[in-house]
Design an enzyme around this catalytic site. Structure first.
Site, PDB file in Angstrom:
ATOM      1  N   GLY C  12      30.127  39.576  39.094  1.00 30.44           N
ATOM      2  CA  GLY C  12      30.103  40.159  37.752  1.00 30.44           C
ATOM      3  C   GLY C  12      29.616  41.592  37.802  1.00 30.44           C
ATOM      4  O   GLY C  12      28.723  41.911  38.583  1.00 30.44           O
ATOM      5  N   ALA C  23      24.986  56.956  44.859  1.00 31.51           N
ATOM      6  CA  ALA C  23      23.891  57.192  45.800  1.00 31.51           C
ATOM      7  C   ALA C  23      24.322  56.885  47.228  1.00 31.51           C
ATOM      8  O   ALA C  23      23.929  57.583  48.173  1.00 31.51           O
ATOM      9  CB  ALA C  23      22.674  56.350  45.406  1.00 31.51           C
ATOM     10  N   ARG C  73      36.480  38.105  41.772  1.00 30.17           N
ATOM     11  CA  ARG C  73      35.993  36.949  42.539  1.00 30.17           C
ATOM     12  C   ARG C  73      37.144  36.540  43.450  1.00 30.17           C
ATOM     13  O   ARG C  73      38.303  36.650  43.084  1.00 30.17           O
ATOM     14  CB  ARG C  73      35.583  35.817  41.602  1.00 30.17           C
ATOM     15  CG  ARG C  73      34.551  36.295  40.570  1.00 30.17           C
ATOM     16  CD  ARG C  73      33.900  35.178  39.789  1.00 30.17           C
ATOM     17  NE  ARG C  73      33.119  35.732  38.700  1.00 30.17           N
ATOM     18  CZ  ARG C  73      31.837  36.101  38.792  1.00 30.17           C
ATOM     19  NH1 ARG C  73      31.179  35.942  39.936  1.00 30.17           N
ATOM     20  NH2 ARG C  73      31.194  36.617  37.766  1.00 30.17           N
ATOM     21  N   ASP C 104      24.280  36.820  44.593  1.00 23.86           N
ATOM     22  CA  ASP C 104      24.099  35.964  45.777  1.00 23.86           C
ATOM     23  C   ASP C 104      25.429  35.477  46.345  1.00 23.86           C
ATOM     24  O   ASP C 104      25.581  35.357  47.565  1.00 23.86           O
ATOM     25  CB  ASP C 104      23.137  34.814  45.485  1.00 23.86           C
ATOM     26  CG  ASP C 104      23.619  33.920  44.364  1.00 23.86           C
ATOM     27  OD1 ASP C 104      24.476  34.378  43.574  1.00 23.86           O
ATOM     28  OD2 ASP C 104      23.154  32.783  44.273  1.00 23.86           O
ATOM     29  N   THR C 126      23.038  42.506  39.452  1.00 23.24           N
ATOM     30  CA  THR C 126      23.403  41.472  38.485  1.00 23.24           C
ATOM     31  C   THR C 126      22.458  41.566  37.296  1.00 23.24           C
ATOM     32  O   THR C 126      21.281  41.862  37.471  1.00 23.24           O
ATOM     33  CB  THR C 126      23.314  40.053  39.075  1.00 23.24           C
ATOM     34  OG1 THR C 126      23.268  39.104  37.993  1.00 23.24           O
ATOM     35  CG2 THR C 126      22.078  39.842  39.916  1.00 23.24           C
ATOM     36  N   ILE C 127      22.983  41.332  36.098  1.00 20.93           N
ATOM     37  CA  ILE C 127      22.121  41.397  34.917  1.00 20.93           C
ATOM     38  C   ILE C 127      21.211  40.177  34.821  1.00 20.93           C
ATOM     39  O   ILE C 127      20.296  40.158  34.014  1.00 20.93           O
ATOM     40  CB  ILE C 127      22.941  41.507  33.614  1.00 20.93           C
ATOM     41  CG1 ILE C 127      23.784  40.250  33.402  1.00 20.93           C
ATOM     42  CG2 ILE C 127      23.812  42.755  33.601  1.00 20.93           C
ATOM     43  CD1 ILE C 127      24.244  40.097  31.963  1.00 20.93           C
ATOM     44  N   ASP C 128      21.462  39.148  35.646  1.00 22.63           N
ATOM     45  CA  ASP C 128      20.731  37.890  35.499  1.00 22.63           C
ATOM     46  C   ASP C 128      19.360  37.903  36.168  1.00 22.63           C
ATOM     47  O   ASP C 128      18.527  37.056  35.895  1.00 22.63           O
ATOM     48  CB  ASP C 128      21.566  36.744  36.083  1.00 22.63           C
ATOM     49  CG  ASP C 128      22.939  36.656  35.427  1.00 22.63           C
ATOM     50  OD1 ASP C 128      23.011  36.815  34.202  1.00 22.63           O
ATOM     51  OD2 ASP C 128      23.931  36.435  36.144  1.00 22.63           O
ATOM     52  N   ASP C 130      18.550  36.878  38.911  1.00 20.53           N
ATOM     53  CA  ASP C 130      18.316  35.576  39.540  1.00 20.53           C
ATOM     54  C   ASP C 130      18.441  35.624  41.057  1.00 20.53           C
ATOM     55  O   ASP C 130      18.875  34.663  41.683  1.00 20.53           O
ATOM     56  CB  ASP C 130      19.282  34.547  38.949  1.00 20.53           C
ATOM     57  CG  ASP C 130      20.748  34.935  39.176  1.00 20.53           C
ATOM     58  OD1 ASP C 130      21.003  36.095  39.577  1.00 20.53           O
ATOM     59  OD2 ASP C 130      21.621  34.088  38.951  1.00 20.53           O
ATOM     60  N   ARG C 172      23.023  33.019  33.608  1.00 21.12           N
ATOM     61  CA  ARG C 172      23.488  31.937  34.505  1.00 21.12           C
ATOM     62  C   ARG C 172      22.507  30.762  34.475  1.00 21.12           C
ATOM     63  O   ARG C 172      22.179  30.260  33.408  1.00 21.12           O
ATOM     64  CB  ARG C 172      23.704  32.487  35.912  1.00 21.12           C
ATOM     65  CG  ARG C 172      24.951  33.387  35.974  1.00 21.12           C
ATOM     66  CD  ARG C 172      25.543  33.401  37.371  1.00 21.12           C
ATOM     67  NE  ARG C 172      24.523  33.559  38.407  1.00 21.12           N
ATOM     68  CZ  ARG C 172      24.785  33.519  39.715  1.00 21.12           C
ATOM     69  NH1 ARG C 172      26.018  33.327  40.133  1.00 21.12           N
ATOM     70  NH2 ARG C 172      23.821  33.683  40.588  1.00 21.12           N
ATOM     71  N   THR C 215       9.651  32.610   6.514  1.00 25.07           N
ATOM     72  CA  THR C 215      10.942  32.342   5.886  1.00 25.07           C
ATOM     73  C   THR C 215      12.114  32.420   6.854  1.00 25.07           C
ATOM     74  O   THR C 215      13.214  32.003   6.529  1.00 25.07           O
ATOM     75  CB  THR C 215      11.199  33.330   4.725  1.00 25.07           C
ATOM     76  OG1 THR C 215      11.121  34.649   5.261  1.00 25.07           O
ATOM     77  CG2 THR C 215      10.170  33.160   3.621  1.00 25.07           C
ATOM     78  N   ILE C 251      28.968  41.740  25.936  1.00 25.51           N
ATOM     79  CA  ILE C 251      28.387  43.059  25.649  1.00 25.51           C
ATOM     80  C   ILE C 251      27.123  43.279  26.485  1.00 25.51           C
ATOM     81  O   ILE C 251      26.750  44.407  26.758  1.00 25.51           O
ATOM     82  CB  ILE C 251      28.053  43.289  24.154  1.00 25.51           C
ATOM     83  CG1 ILE C 251      27.023  42.286  23.641  1.00 25.51           C
ATOM     84  CG2 ILE C 251      29.291  43.263  23.301  1.00 25.51           C
ATOM     85  CD1 ILE C 251      26.443  42.678  22.267  1.00 25.51           C
TER      86      ILE C 251
END
Lengths: 320, 320, 320, 320
Positions: C12, C23, C73, C104, C126-128, C130, C172, C215, C251
């Site tokens: 991803g 870089a 992938r 991973d 990765t944004i996760d 993990d 994930r 509320t 997003i």
């Protein structure tokens, strides 16, 4: 039969110029024409610094600030020789017409080319919104939102420190940007070139609102009046106020265009090309009441453009 | 002689409602009147859930999303008994007139009160822009920019993964939001309730642009047509396309209002109060060509509001 | 003596990947080496879909979301034949080493190439968040801020309508993103895979806070637990609560990288190249306490990575 | 047994201060204690300008920039009499301990109170990150992102006009903010107080990169070195360069805190209260490798805090 057009950006850059360039290129393609991109405005036009812009060349630029064609101010182009050089470059490349994206200075240059025989359409692109004949210009809405967002941040600090802030915004000789930001930021005061500043009266107001418990205030100042440091000194001298100063500067010119500016730029770019196809020339694309139309290029600088007095009144009514 | 007015927000919240409330309160004060804020729309009106809003109560709310008065939908208010209860509450508090900020459903309720004798002015606040009689509604510009910003993020992922994305945006039964976002995001397709969808044709286009080298595409879908999942399934069934789906949802309703919406809300709020002072009632504040004016409340739902065909054509011209 | 390296992005996409690519390229140039960019991850590696990346090729990409190298992938690459094909492509281009930016799954692929003789360094993107072995991964900070900004908008509507909202965020099988967003958004509840959900207890809490006058409430749900719609149904069945649902979706993957992610990506990219120059291979670049270091690629998936229990406790302490 | 604590913000405001105040109040309530909010820092402490902060008082403030408690600098508090007055106010209100949110100047004041018998814990809140003993301070991450976002806008204009820009950022006597922004904005040069500036060398670099075709450059300047106008003049005098100048100014202090700062502020606020409950005093809350811990208040100003040399090297490696 028109086969090839050129496009350039000139004067100060403004957000949405790239969206306009994209619209010019794609609309030309849609109608079976080719587009030449001219680099660095009239400077590049005289030098023949050009490249063909195909579909892919304008892919992914719609949201980019600035202008991929770059821009410059040109003294040389103000001369007869400069204009002749530009026309030769266009002839050599078999360019049938030119789209000029910029402000009134750029349109004066465009008009000279038109008089010498090159069909030209102008697209108003400037954050200052100081072009008569059109309700709005490309980049104005984005610049207003950028300035608003900066002023909101200053409000955080102003209210935390019980301070008086002066924020200098752009606008050249006009107060459009300052006035709109003043209303949308809920500023206490706005100082614009169109209205004579009365420092003593402003100090009285400040005094009165301090007494009523207001602990901080914002003054939005159009650059066309004076510098923020000068206003700071005058407030110090007249009323003994110690204001903090922020000059927003060039950040107002950058950033991704807002949806409004992107749509406006796309419509204007398409309308410019289709106007050329209809044989129009010497005109500027205008947005009047949300409709695209044309007016003579001269209208950009000949007629005055007025601030909305309703907005001026609002600043006073809503902030006190 | 008018001394006390009330203001409420009703229906779905939209960014800028607070700026409108602030403008109502401050303009009333400017003209020597007091403002009562009614909580939870017509529900709170019937319950007498009110409080006096002074200058300070609306300080610092100009940029806040949502509505500090809260909002609700009310079945009870549709009954004669409910409306009577509301009028009694207004009489008990000596309220001379009411400002209702909301959409067409809210204006139907407002008109009932007007018919029973309470002077009422409506302010159009909805992100859907689906209210006839006014060019724009409060919150629409902000929602368009919020959706655009989300779609730009999706474009990053779409282009990185060579994918087809469907983005479902709000708009109730209208395609204003979807169409504007489609143009400003440079989307390849837009699906709106006002235009019959031809799935086979869309698949042909997708096929053609894949062949021409386009590796990713965006479809903007108005919620009023079908759900994004349904469109995904139809694209799968008809053309074998495997689209990703994103439903933007409620984030389109929130956030700080844009400068445009803040100015619009401020002007409409002030104009509503001054219209009441001039004895007007049963009307909605409209923005026509940038000017504030009034039209009958019924216009909000009686006349149809049309999409701009020029924008529909632009999506096709500029994205292919 | 190393002369040419290759770089690819896989899995991803995440914001900051382009800064890492930049870089890698610039650090390689600084040390006199050339860089080959491989398109579409391992798919492009097998196909030899490559291009030389010079200074200019990575100019202006530092802030762009997604990945200019695109990503995919690949099932084919999991086979011996696929890996052999990739190695042949690298040999043909005289590539001395490979930098793999991804998660991973991508590192498992990288390790196979390493075992077959190609020096490889991994960069965790990765944004996760993990991936064990490193405190943070490229894109996580940006995704957290994107999700926070969306949740803030939902809070506007939630508080205006007195509603219960469920917001499903990515991650994930891990709860890092959900937990951080829950703390920074001031959410009332967080549901993560690492902690067993007790629906009855959550309903008790909701009941108790309603009674105390609260509320509206926000629940942040990690996608790894269940779908937002499933949680909505369970809250309906167990406690009769009518929650609104928002799935933030893709997003969270897009947008300009935050300063933190851009700096992290820049450091990791430079460190990867310099590690290869020192003869390192089979390792992943890690950020530990703000220092760049290496760990075996296997660490990315072999060791568990734990949520911070202090943050879990904070959600309860601060929101009630 | 501790029953009532006080909290104040002092020195320059920074984004996240409100999140810290919220965490102090809610954590105190969680442990059965009451919190008194002191207005305008030590000024308000001496004047007894206080109010009880209950749950609701800190509702909705987590994302607000600035500080709801306001802040001020106080000369009077530096006197023995001022400090005595503050202690009397605390005794009269039966306050058992004080949390001071601010920078090193504020901690010096806090230490005087501690020496006179009032338990005190400090929380480092400043955008400058110039407090030793802690890796990060509240507001730094937000300010870096605000500055980055402004610099990105300037880059649009710089590249459109082929210009050299100097951007002056905050940081007091330290270069943390400037250095981080330089790396994340991909700036060509950074000028910080910790490194001696060599104007001639910078002009050589500029000359060299112009020759290599670089048409625009950005210099990030820390305010602690000199003013942007002075640097502009020196570049003009030494190398004949005509730079444009932007001073970001107070906007760097405002805005909604980033997720990182909100989480940091929340953790620090909770940790401060729980440290007081454990009998700690005279300490500052520190974030070391992501863990909350305590160090003596004096550490804030006694030990030096160093720039990361790796980042300094990166600016050169990646931008050339």
């Amino acid at each position: 039969m028109m086969k090839r057009i050129a496009v350039l950006t000139s004067g100060g850059d403004s957000p949405g110029m790239n969206a306009a360039v994209r619209a010019v290129v794609r609309t030309a393609l849609y109608h079976g024409m080719e587009t030449i991109g001219v680099m660095r405005g009239f400077e590049g036009l005289m030098d023949g610094d050009c490249m063909t812009l195909d579909r892919a060349a304008v892919g992914g630029i719609i949201h980019r600030g600035g202008t991929i064609l770059r821009t410059a101010r040109s003294e040389r182009f103000k001369t007869e020789a400069g204009q002749r050089a530009a026309l030769v470059q266009m002839e050599n490349r078999k360019v049938d017409a030119l789209v000029v994206i910029g402000g009134d200075g750029s349109f004066r240059g465009a008009l000279e080319l038109e008089k010498k025989g090159l069909p030209v359409i102008g697209i108003p692109g400037t954050i200052d919104n100081d072009i008569a004949g059109t309700d709005v210009t490309i980049g104005y809405d984005t610049a207003v939102n950028t300035a608003l967002s900066a002023v909101q941040k200053l409000r955080d600090t102003a209210s935390s420190h019980d301070r008086l802030f002066i924020v200098e915004v752009m606008g050249r000789d006009a107060g459009f940007l300052a006035l709109e930001v003043a209303v949308s930021s809920g500023a206490e005061y706005v100082v614009v070139p169109e209205i004579q500043l009365d420092i003593a009266k402003m100090c009285d107001h400040l005094h009165y609102s301090r007494k009523r418990g207001k602990t901080h205030s914002l003054i939005i100042l159009a650059e066309g009046v004076m510098s923020a440091h000068e206003l700071k000194n005058r407030l110090q001298d007249t009323g003994g106020y110690d204001a903090r100063v922020t000059v927003l500067g060039y950040i107002q010119r950058g950033g991704s265009p807002s949806s409004f500016d992107t749509v406006l730029a796309s419509r204007m770019g398409a309308f410019a090309v289709e106007s050329l196809l209809e044989g129009k020339s010497g005109s500027m694309v205008c947005s009047i009441c949300g409709q695209m139309t044309l007016c003579p290029l001269e209208d950009a600088w000949k007629s005055p453009k007025h601030l909305n007095p309703e907005l001026l009144a609002l600043v006073e009514k809503l902030s006190v």
